[in-house]
Design a protein around this motif. Structure first.
Motif, PDB file in Angstrom:
ATOM      1  N   CYS A 337       0.837  -1.198   0.000  1.00  0.00           N
ATOM      2  CA  CYS A 337       0.000   0.000   0.000  1.00  0.00           C
ATOM      3  C   CYS A 337       0.866   1.238   0.000  1.00  0.00           C
ATOM      4  CB  CYS A 337      -0.899  -0.003   1.230  1.00  0.00           C
ATOM      5  SG  CYS A 337      -1.859   1.515   1.392  1.00  0.00           S
ATOM      6  N   CYS A 351      -5.505   5.971   1.618  1.00  0.00           N
ATOM      7  CA  CYS A 351      -5.401   5.004   2.710  1.00  0.00           C
ATOM      8  C   CYS A 351      -4.574   5.658   3.800  1.00  0.00           C
ATOM      9  CB  CYS A 351      -4.740   3.700   2.222  1.00  0.00           C
ATOM     10  SG  CYS A 351      -4.883   2.337   3.407  1.00  0.00           S
ATOM     11  N   HIS A 352      -4.782   5.238   4.999  1.00  0.00           N
ATOM     12  CA  HIS A 352      -3.999   5.802   6.091  1.00  0.00           C
ATOM     13  C   HIS A 352      -2.640   5.103   6.145  1.00  0.00           C
ATOM     14  CE1 HIS A 352      -6.651   2.547   7.378  1.00  0.00           C
ATOM     15  NE2 HIS A 352      -5.598   2.125   8.078  1.00  0.00           N
ATOM     16  N   HIS A 354       0.127   2.721   7.389  1.00  0.00           N
ATOM     17  CA  HIS A 354       0.164   1.459   8.128  1.00  0.00           C
ATOM     18  C   HIS A 354       1.303   0.624   7.540  1.00  0.00           C
ATOM     19  CE1 HIS A 354      -1.547  -0.589   4.618  1.00  0.00           C
ATOM     20  NE2 HIS A 354      -2.361   0.448   4.513  1.00  0.00           N
ATOM     21  N   CYS A 368      -7.110  -1.950   5.074  1.00  0.00           N
ATOM     22  CA  CYS A 368      -6.379  -1.242   4.025  1.00  0.00           C
ATOM     23  C   CYS A 368      -7.225  -1.063   2.771  1.00  0.00           C
ATOM     24  CB  CYS A 368      -5.098  -2.021   3.662  1.00  0.00           C
ATOM     25  SG  CYS A 368      -4.202  -1.280   2.284  1.00  0.00           S
ATOM     26  N   ASN A 369      -7.435   0.195   2.353  1.00  0.00           N
ATOM     27  CA  ASN A 369      -8.244   0.474   1.170  1.00  0.00           C
ATOM     28  C   ASN A 369      -7.580  -0.050  -0.101  1.00  0.00           C
ATOM     29  OD1 ASN A 369     -10.250   1.667   2.593  1.00  0.00           O
ATOM     30  ND2 ASN A 369      -9.527   3.778   2.256  1.00  0.00           N
ATOM     31  N   THR A 370      -6.269   0.128  -0.175  1.00  0.00           N
ATOM     32  CA  THR A 370      -5.548  -0.282  -1.376  1.00  0.00           C
ATOM     33  C   THR A 370      -5.707  -1.778  -1.618  1.00  0.00           C
ATOM     34  OG1 THR A 370      -3.933   1.420  -0.854  1.00  0.00           O
ATOM     35  CG2 THR A 370      -3.301  -0.229  -2.504  1.00  0.00           C
TER      36      THR A 370
HETATM   37 ZN   LIG Z   1      -3.413   0.756   2.906  1.00  0.00          ZN
END
Ligand SMILES: [Zn+2]
Lengths: 621, 419
Positions: A337, A351-352, A354, A368-370
């Motif tokens: 990510c 995404c934040h 992490h 995780c958005n990615t």
């Molecule tokens: Zn992510």
């Protein structure tokens, strides 16, 4: 000469006979040829007095009485007999003014001067006490026994629904109902109307011209008994429902909890709500109007079944399951990510920060958005399908097998479908087949056009805890006998995803609570699994969403919490859900500080009492 | 000469049987009309049926007394009896008690006596007496005027008592005049005028006048002696047209509101079932609900629970219709027709002109009461309060009709002796 007129006796006799003939003809007409006189005769002397049965009672899952009946009285009038009465006195007794009295009398007279109509409906027992002593002074007026719905606890108003007078349409369509009858208008009262209403009885009485009772007609040969309605045993847990309503006070949103092994709904909270006792008896119309007029808080809107929210990150659980089923995702699949997922034209899904890269469990835990954008792309762009459209249709079918985007068919009225957009929707929006996985990528993280109801979210949690199946959620667990089983909801509904793929997702959800996005809501004594979500809200602050179930094995409760305009799922929905789980599983809550903070928070009246305490304190999801 | 004792062997048992049958049926129907569960004994003297039983016993005494009295007594004292009841009709206006708007009752003890009921009988006697002389010819204007006066005088007095129904009854004596030789056209006119009057209120009056003109013209054209019939046709046309317009005028300007309502009810123009139409509607409901066989004795809900007003007096026929159905009603009608026809047949076998004309008077009185009372209960005639002989509750009416009938039975039994 007069003797010669003897023939005249024949003429006179002829006149006599002619009159006799006219009378006979008239008698034949009146007594034999027409029916209207015998009908009128029955109208004159017979009074059909309906015996109204008590409606069925409703209990909670622990045997607590939730809904019962109280004696009430309808004041009836027969206009023709209501003469020389002290109007002012009667108005005072039932609390109406002279104009209203006149209006009601005209209405009753227009219906029929000879028949009874309701003058004042559902007078409570207390008020009837005053009226009873003086009723003899008002000829033409009498009372008929009815019952009023009463609620032991002022909870679950939307679920119970309410009863109202049967409308002319209903009376026309169903021969059971007569003018003045009551019928369930929504909620359980409506969906179980045919069981709750019981069976009306009828007494036929004979009355004289002054409407004085002269006894039963033909020794009661035509009388029938009333049978009380069937009692219903609901799956609601009164404690939990009441506790949830307190937690949701001064917030918009919903809590739905389900027992996964049975599909029984443990609580179904909609906020803002109202006191069900407001919609009872003759105060119902006025109170109902006030509730309808409250367009700001919409207390009549049953959010649990009707509000649609984008599920946000909670939908990543579905991605994980469908991706495995489609063979494009494995527990070992890792994606890195870079802080977001680029969707072209310089735009990206953020995404934040992490650790990266992540495998499936880690991606669920961190949300995780990615990762899930990539999973979604791999599902839609799967080369085993000939087109994006075909892949999407397949994806949609599998998603809907979780009971999302369609009515689950529970036994409370008002449920809406939610929305998993159809290909046609995108055709219309982007042009026929002119959309690709990137076009609809926001679906992968539960945003965009997707709409899920709180009930569907809770059912999703239940389905995951069951590793792949659910019972249709329902509120009535037993009908008539406490230990029976409501036969409508025994069938297991399986999703299209192989049960083998669920364990890894459950592990991820356990990590969410133990060390992931919802770790602030962790309960030491309960191992529960959850997933936070934040529904993007173009009209204001995002909605806080959390779904969970506990314990991880032999699950007793699955829950969804939505708090509108409250920000991250971890900030509001997760702590509320954890309190609910604790309440249900431990029967008492030890975290009094958290409980107090949640109960006292007011998120709708513009007062900032908020749990703003460290926005950054909570992990975004 | 046959002995006085023989009278009981020569009386017409058919008439006596009809009388007994009607009186007993009347009593049972009054019992049914007034019946309620708390006073079940038909002999209870505090109830109307108990009192009616007393009236019936008294009328039996009256009947037997009349059969014993010398029949010549009634022809000889006819004018005296007539005069006595005329006087009573005057006295009652001043000394009587007012009941239901009519000042026509004497209160004697607990009972009320209505002189009007007896005046009818007295008029039948006086009229028979006056026309009973062999040299009287009704074609003579003086005879006609006196005969009509004998009829009109008590009727006017009764009108002064505000008892319109009883006054109308005197119209029936036109049948006696007819039998005595009055022109048939007068009878025809009396039959046609009410019909025309009703038509005048139903049909547009100008259309009606046009129809009358056509009829008159037809009469004129059919006639051979046109010069003479022109006058007659013209007279008929003018008289009938005048009637049509005066009926309109009378109904709209002369009649009192309640009378106008009754007429409107009858014509179906007034459907106000709470007001003026209530009685007639309830009466028809009671009769109509009896159907073919009736509901059975004491089973009539409409009469038992007082839905029919005046059910023991003016509307007693409702009880018959409801409890005994078409069969019972038809039997009552047949019995009345039998009584009236038997009287007329017997009258014509009298050698005495007085007896014969008196018989016609008796039959006419029964006829008009029968016709108006049942016609009213069946909604054919407007509400006119007169009793149904032997059925309606009340001593005066029962006694008056008993005396009326038994004087004739007495005359008939002695028909060979009386000339
Ligand atoms: Zn992510």
């Amino acid at each position: 000469m007069e003797r010669a007129l003897a023939y005249r006796r024949l003429i006179i006799i002829g006149i006599f006979l002619a009159v006799g003939l006219i009378f006979t003809a008239r008698l034949i007409y009146v007594q034999i040829l027409v029916d209207k006189y015998i009908l009128s005769a029955n109208n004159n002397v017979l009074r059909y007095i309906t015996q109204y049965p008590a409606r069925g009672l409703i209990f909670d899952r622990n045997g607590k009485l939730l809904v019962y009946n109280e004696a009430a009285y309808d004041l009836m009038v027969i206009p023709r007999q209501a003469k020389n009465i002290d109007t002012a006195e009667l108005c005072r007794l039932i609390g109406i003014d002279k104009d209203e009295f006149t209006r009601r009398m005209i209405k009753a007279r227009n219906y029929s001067p000879y028949r009874q109509s309701i003058f004042e409906a559902q007078i409570t027992r207390e008020n009837y006490g005053f009226l009873e002593e003086k009723l003899f002074r008002f000829p033409g007026f009498f009372v008929q026994s009815r019952t009023l719905r009463k609620y032991t606890y002022s909870i679950a108003a939307h679920t119970f629904g309410y009863i109202g007078e049967a409308s002319p349409d209903i009376i026309e369509g169903d021969s059971y109902y007569r003018s003045g009858d009551y019928i369930g208008v929504n909620g359980i009262e409506k969906s179980y109307e045919s069981l709750l209403r019981g069976e009306k009885g009828m007494k036929v009485r004979v009355v004289d011209v002054l409407n004085r009772d002269k006894g039963s007609f033909q020794e009661g040969r035509y009388d029938t008994l009333a049978y009380a309605g069937t009692n219903l045993y609901s799956s609601l847990d009164e404690d939990l429902q009441e506790y949830g309503e307190k937690l949701m006070a001064n917030k918009k949103g919903s809590i739905v909890a389900i027992e996964p092994s049975t599909g029984e709904i443990l609580c179904m909270i909609t906020s803002p709500t109202y006191d069900p006792n407001l919609l009872v008896g003759n105060i119902r119309k006025k109170n109902y109007r006030n509730l309808v007029l409250d367009t700001v808080y919409q207390p009549l809107f049953n959010r649990a079944l009707m509000a649609m929210y984008p599920p946000g990150s909670t939908f990543k659980l579905v991605d994980a399951l469908v991706g495995q089923q489609e063979g494009v995702l494995f527990p070992t699949t890792t994606y890195s990510c870079p802080g977001g997922f680029s969707i072209g034209n310089g735009k990206m899904v953020g995404c934040h920060s992490h650790p990266s890269p992540l495998n499936l469990i880690g991606a669920i835990q961190i949300s995780c958005n990615t990762y899930f954008c990539r999973v979604f792309r791999s599902i839609i762009d799967n080369s085993s399908y000939t087109s994006t459209r075909q892949a999407y249709e397949h994806w949609r079918k599998e998603v809907m097998s979780f009971g999302l985007g369609r009515k689950l068919g529970l036994d409370v009225t008002g449920e809406l479908n939610g929305n998993i957009p159809s290909p046609a929707y995108y055709d219309k929006y982007h042009g026929k087949d002119r959309w690709r996985s990137m076009t609809i990528i926001s679906l992968g993280i539960g945003q965009g056009e997707i709409g899920i109801t709180p009930l569907q979210l809770a059912n999703l949690a239940a389905t995951i805890s069951n590793r792949g199946w659910y019972h249709i959620p329902h509120i009535i667990r037993a009908i008539g006998k406490k230990d029976s089983i409501n036969p409508g909801f025994t069938e297991k509904k399986f999703t299209d995803v192989n049960p083998a793929y669920f364990d890894i997702v459950v592990e991820g959800m356990a990590d969410v609570v133990s060390e992931g996005t919802a770790r602030a809501s962790k309960i030491d004594s309960i191992d529960f699994c959850g997933k936070t979500g934040t529904a993007q809200n173009p009209h204001g602050k995002n909605h806080s969403i959390f779904i969970a179930f506990a314990p991880k094995l032999n699950t007793k409760i699955a829950i969804s919490v939505v708090v509108e305009n409250a920000g991250f799922g971890a900030a509001w929905a997760a702590p509320i859900a954890s309190l609910m789980l604790e309440k249900y599983l431990k029967r008492k809550v030890s975290r009094k500080d958290l409980e107090e903070r949640m109960m006292n928070a007011d998120l709708i009246h513009g007062i900032n009492t908020g749990n703003e305490i460290g926005k950054g304190h909570f992990l975004p999801d | 000469m046959k002995s006085e004792k023989g009278i009981f062997y020569r009386i017409d048992l058919v008439l006596v049987s009809l009388y007994v049958a009607l009186v007993l049926m009347g009593w049972l129907n009054i019992y049914a009309a007034v019946y309620n569960d708390s006073h079940q004994a038909i002999t209870d003297l505090h109830q109307k049926y108990g009192k009616q039983m007393v009236f019936i016993l008294a009328s039996l005494l009256l009947a037997i007394s009349i059969l014993i009295i010398d029949p010549k007594f009634f022809s000889q004292f006819a004018y005296f009896i007539y005069g006595f009841f005329l006087l009573m009709s005057v006295v009652v206006i001043f000394a009587g008690r007012e009941i239901a708007g009519s000042k026509s009752w004497f209160a004697i003890g607990g009972f009320g006596i209505q002189p009007a009921e007896f005046a009818k009988m007295a008029t039948a006697l006086a009229l028979a007496k006056f026309l009973g002389y062999l040299d009287r010819n009704i074609k003579h204007p003086r005879t006609l005027v006196i005969a009509v006066s004998i009829i009109i005088l008590p009727a006017l007095l009764i009108l002064l008592e505000h008892d319109t129904g009883s006054a109308l009854v005197f119209f029936c004596f036109v049948l006696v005049l007819y039998r005595a030789g009055l022109s048939g056209y007068v009878l025809l006119a009396l039959l046609v005028i009410p019909v025309l009057g009703v038509l005048a209120l139903i049909i547009n009056k100008y259309i009606l006048v046009a129809v009358l003109f056509t009829i008159s013209g037809f009469i004129y054209l059919r006639s051979r002696r046109r010069a003479r019939t022109l006058m007659i046709a013209l007279a008929i046309f003018l008289a009938s047209s005048g009637l049509v317009f005066s009926v309109h005028f009378a109904v709209n300007h002369v009649l009192e509101p309640h009378q106008r309502q009754r007429i409107n009810v009858l014509l179906g123009n007034n459907t106000d079932l709470k007001g003026a139409g209530y009685n007639v509607n309830q009466s028809l409901i009671a009769i109509g609900s009896g159907r073919f066989w009736g509901k059975g004795f004491l089973q009539g809900t409409q009469t038992k629970y007082n839905f029919v007003p005046e059910q023991s007096t003016d509307f007693i026929f409702c009880t018959v219709g409801e409890e005994h159905g078409f069969i019972g009603s038809f039997i009552v009608i047949a019995l009345f027709l039998g009584l009236m026809i038997r009287i007329v047949m017997n009258a014509d076998r009298q050698r005495s002109k007085f007896s014969r004309l008196y018989g016609y008077g008796v039959a006419s009185l029964f006829f008009i009461h029968f016709g108006i009372n049942i016609g009213m209960a069946l909604g054919i005639l407007p509400v006119i309060g007169i009793p149904l002989p032997f059925f309606s509750y009340g001593g005066s009416s029962l006694w008056a009709f008993t005396i009326l009938l038994f004087i004739f039975i007495r005359q008939d039994a002695m028909r060979n002796e009386l000339v």
